[in-house]
Each structure stands twice: as structure tokens, then as C-alpha cells.
Design an enzyme around this catalytic site. Structure first.
Site, PDB file in Angstrom:
ATOM      1  N   HIS A 172      34.892  41.361  31.460  1.00  0.00           N
ATOM      2  CA  HIS A 172      34.589  42.040  32.720  1.00  0.00           C
ATOM      3  C   HIS A 172      33.385  42.965  32.547  1.00  0.00           C
ATOM      4  O   HIS A 172      32.451  42.941  33.356  1.00  0.00           O
ATOM      5  CB  HIS A 172      35.810  42.841  33.181  1.00  0.00           C
ATOM      6  N   GLU A 173      33.414  43.791  31.504  1.00  0.00           N
ATOM      7  CA  GLU A 173      32.305  44.738  31.309  1.00  0.00           C
ATOM      8  C   GLU A 173      30.993  44.005  31.024  1.00  0.00           C
ATOM      9  O   GLU A 173      29.934  44.396  31.515  1.00  0.00           O
ATOM     10  CB  GLU A 173      32.643  45.717  30.187  1.00  0.00           C
ATOM     11  N   HIS A 176      29.329  42.832  34.159  1.00  0.00           N
ATOM     12  CA  HIS A 176      28.432  43.779  34.832  1.00  0.00           C
ATOM     13  C   HIS A 176      27.007  43.627  34.307  1.00  0.00           C
ATOM     14  O   HIS A 176      26.031  43.823  35.045  1.00  0.00           O
ATOM     15  CB  HIS A 176      28.912  45.219  34.619  1.00  0.00           C
ATOM     16  N   TYR A 187      25.861  49.722  43.271  1.00  0.00           N
ATOM     17  CA  TYR A 187      27.265  50.083  43.027  1.00  0.00           C
ATOM     18  C   TYR A 187      27.786  51.040  44.095  1.00  0.00           C
ATOM     19  O   TYR A 187      28.150  52.188  43.824  1.00  0.00           O
ATOM     20  CB  TYR A 187      27.401  50.686  41.632  1.00  0.00           C
ATOM     21  N   GLU A 196      31.901  44.559  41.281  1.00  0.00           N
ATOM     22  CA  GLU A 196      33.196  44.534  40.596  1.00  0.00           C
ATOM     23  C   GLU A 196      33.844  43.150  40.671  1.00  0.00           C
ATOM     24  O   GLU A 196      34.465  42.686  39.704  1.00  0.00           O
ATOM     25  CB  GLU A 196      34.138  45.584  41.194  1.00  0.00           C
ATOM     26  N   ASP A 269      36.019  56.190  45.518  1.00  0.00           N
ATOM     27  CA  ASP A 269      35.734  55.022  44.689  1.00  0.00           C
ATOM     28  C   ASP A 269      34.400  54.389  45.075  1.00  0.00           C
ATOM     29  O   ASP A 269      34.276  53.166  45.161  1.00  0.00           O
ATOM     30  CB  ASP A 269      36.890  54.010  44.818  1.00  0.00           C
ATOM     31  N   HIS A 274      36.168  49.271  43.563  1.00  0.00           N
ATOM     32  CA  HIS A 274      37.281  48.636  42.858  1.00  0.00           C
ATOM     33  C   HIS A 274      38.350  48.152  43.843  1.00  0.00           C
ATOM     34  O   HIS A 274      39.043  47.165  43.580  1.00  0.00           O
ATOM     35  CB  HIS A 274      37.932  49.605  41.873  1.00  0.00           C
TER      36      HIS A 274
END
Length: 351
Positions: A172-173, A176, A187, A196, A269, A274
């Protein structure tokens, strides 16, 4: 606080895996780890310029264009690239440190999946090196992507375990990083939720590829491996049923919607980056179970290549349909893939 900074033609995203509203819920429940993680993340944000300088200048010199994997040990400080532990050329031997060795193995598999399944040469498609920091901070209960590298905390072992234990967290990271090197999705609000979402897509696609699972046998959970003893059986997100990943007194209740009628419109958020990603995640899941994950991945990836920084859900949907049409015409996906994609998006309220 906005988690992005202007960086040339796009944005450098400081994206943390554990959402801020989850950490807030944990802090209200009196969890020391959450308070410590919030403080350490705040320190990072306030010193972002200095951290960027450190992250860009430190580390071993590795030949460019080889997609080498490097893992550094932060030694429970907030320093980046502090001590090189694994390097594809100079230090390929396992160290015995679980966080170091798992990160090295998972990142290597991530790189291989991108090459084999999407014909992508590392995150930038030009063989960029894959730099990782482990043992970051003191019981740091989070992971993040920033300035061309991923950073993983150890957790406290009770609420969250070491983040290096989760392949889908790492994928996942790194996802990005792919977004940052393609669409550069801002973002914030729906473009941030797309950021995300695509990171979750890479997380599940790579995990399924490594574990040799198909859409029907995958668990479609993101972050379940990092849950400690107090949260056993929970996850951070559920792509098949957004809003059901967790419901407990420590994390609160999963707020992700699965349909546009329930989209979050608040300011928290970063405008629901997210939270609202659940809508797009559901559409990907519904598509994958119809045409298989590898075909859905090709469609989404090709759509990402044609998106732009401020794209919203409807615009992304349009590009995903176009990608499905082109790939179907080229016999790269099933002929009925475009219809399957449109049907999936209708189910989440986009048409």
C-alpha cells in the site's frame, strides 16, 4: 493539517497508513501508543523540510536504474537512513532482524509483481531504488510514504504489531509512490481518496499475486496482519465490504461508505481521503470477482496513467471505463470487461 506539500509539478504526499480518526479514537480511549504516535507524526510534519533534506542526502550510493532494495534501521529514533542493514548488492544476506528481513523480502516481491504483471520497472517505471526505514520512532504505531521512501514503525505489540509484518501495508505504501510518479493525485477530498484507493488496489493486487490467491479466495482485508492481541480479527479496511473492517472500543467503528449516497463531506481526514476510498475500493472488488483480480489490476493501472492531480471519482470512473475498452479491444482483458466495470460502478452509485 493537510498531508501534502508542493513539489515541482506535483505533490509530495505524507500518507500515514493508520488514519488520523483512528488514532484520535485510540487516544480518547487512553492508549499511550496512539498519543505517542500522534506526537511523533506531528514532529515529522513540523520538521518536514529538514526531514526531506535528510531523506534526500543520506544513505548508500547505489547505481541508478536497477530497482535495488535497501533497508535501513532507524534504531527507534526519528532519523532516516540511519544504518544500512540490507542492500541488494552489498548486504544481501538475511540479518536475523525480522523487521529488516521481512521488509526486504516483501519490497522485493512488490517490485517483481509490478514487473511481471504490469510491466512496470519499479515505482517510477525507470528502475528507482526502493528505500525503506524500519524501527522508526518509539513504539511508533504507523507507517508512511514520503520523499521517495517508506517508513515503518514497530507498534507496541498489543494494539499494533510491527508494520513490517504486513505485505499489504508495505505494498500500500509503495503504491503511493506509484501514484506520486503517475497521476500525482492531490491528497485532499476525492482526489486524495483516489490516492488512497489506488494504494489499496496495489496492496491487495500484490498480496494476492504473492500468495497465489484469486479474487474468490482473497480476504480483501487491508492491515489485518498488524493487529495485535487486543484487536485480533480486525483490519483497517475491508475492500469487499467497506465499513465492516472494525468495530470496537479502541478503534471506534469503521466509517467507510460503500455507496455515493453515504459519501463523507466533512473536513476531517483531509476531506475523507481514507474514509471515501471505500466507495472506489468496492467498485474494484466487484469488478475483480467478475473478471479476476489480474485483469482488474491492468484496467485500473492503465487508467491511473491517464489521470491528473485533481481528478474526482466520476472522472476516474470515466478513465477506468476507457481503459477497459482499450484493453478489451487489444484482447488484454475479457471482451465484456467494460460492461462489468460499468455494472460495478452502478452498484456504488456512479454511472
Amino acid at each position: 493539517m493537510n498531508n501534502f506539500t508542493k513539489a515541482g509539478s506535483g505533490y509530495k504526499c505524507f500518507s500515514t497508513f493508520i488514519p488520523p480518526y483512528v488514532l484520535d479514537s485510540m487516544a480518547k480511549a487512553g492508549i499511550k501508543e496512539a498519543k505517542s504516535t500522534i506526537i511523533q507524526s506531528q514532529y515529522f510534519r513540523e520538521n518536514r523540510a529538514e526531514n526531506s533534506k535528510k531523506m534526500g542526502l543520506l544513505g548508500a550510493v547505489v547505481p541508478a536504474g536497477r530497482a535495488y532494495v535497501q533497508v535501513f534501521d532507524s534504531q527507534n529514533t526519528q532519523d532516516f537512513q540511519k544504518e544500512l542493514k540490507r542492500d541488494q548488492e552489498k548486504k544481501p544476506t538475511p540479518t536475523g532482524d525480522e523487521a529488516v528481513d521481512l521488509t526486504y523480502d516483501y519490497v522485493s516481491k512488490d517490485r517483481d509483481c509490478l514487473k511481471n504483471e504490469l510491466n512496470r520497472n519499479s515505482l517510477d517505471n525507470n528502475g528507482m531504488d526502493l528505500i525503506c526505514n524500519v524501527h522508526y520512532g518509539e513504539n511508533y504505531g504507523n507507517a508512511f510514504w514520503y520523499n521517495g521512501q517508506i517508513t515503518l514503525g514497530d507498534g507496541d505489540g498489543e494494539i499494533f504489531t510491527n508494520f513490517a509484518k504486513s505485505l499489504d501495508v508495505i505494498a500500500h505504501e509503495l503504491g503511493h509512490g506509484i501514484v506520486e510518479n503517475t497521476a500525482k493525485l492531490v491528497y485532499q477530498d476525492q482526489s486524495g481518496a483516489l490516492n488512497e484507493h489506488f494504494a489499496d488496489v496495489f496492496g491487495t493486487v500484490i498480496t494476492q499475486w504473492v500468495e497465489n490467491h484469486d479474487a474468490d479466495h482473497a480476504d480483501w482485508l487491508i492491515g489485518d496482519e498488524i493487529m495485535g492481541a487486543d484487536l485480533y480479527g480486525e483490519a483497517l479496511r475491508c475492500m469487499s465490504e467497506p465499513g465492516t473492517a472494525y468495530d470496537n472500543k479502541l478503534l471506534g467503528k469503521d466509517p467507510q461508505p460503500a455507496h455515493m449516497k453515504n459519501i463523507y463531506t466533512g473536513t476531517g481526514d483531509n476531506g475523507g481521503v481514507h474514509i471515501n476510498s471505500g466507495i472506489m475500493n468496492k467498485a474494484f472488488y466487484l469488478t475483480a470477482v467478475e473478471i479476476e483480480t489480474n485483469q482488474a489490476a491492468r484496467i485500473w493501472y492503465n487508467a491511473l496513467l491517464n489521470l491528473w492531480p485533481t481528478a474526482n471519482f466520476k472522472e476516474a470512473f470515466g478513465e477506468i471505463v476507457k481503459a477497459a475498452q482499450i484493453l478489451a479491444k487489444n484482447n488484454s482483458v475479457d471482451r465484456d470487461a467494460p460492461q462489468r466495470v460499468r455494472a460495478a460502478f452502478r452498484e456504488v452509485g456512479l454511472s
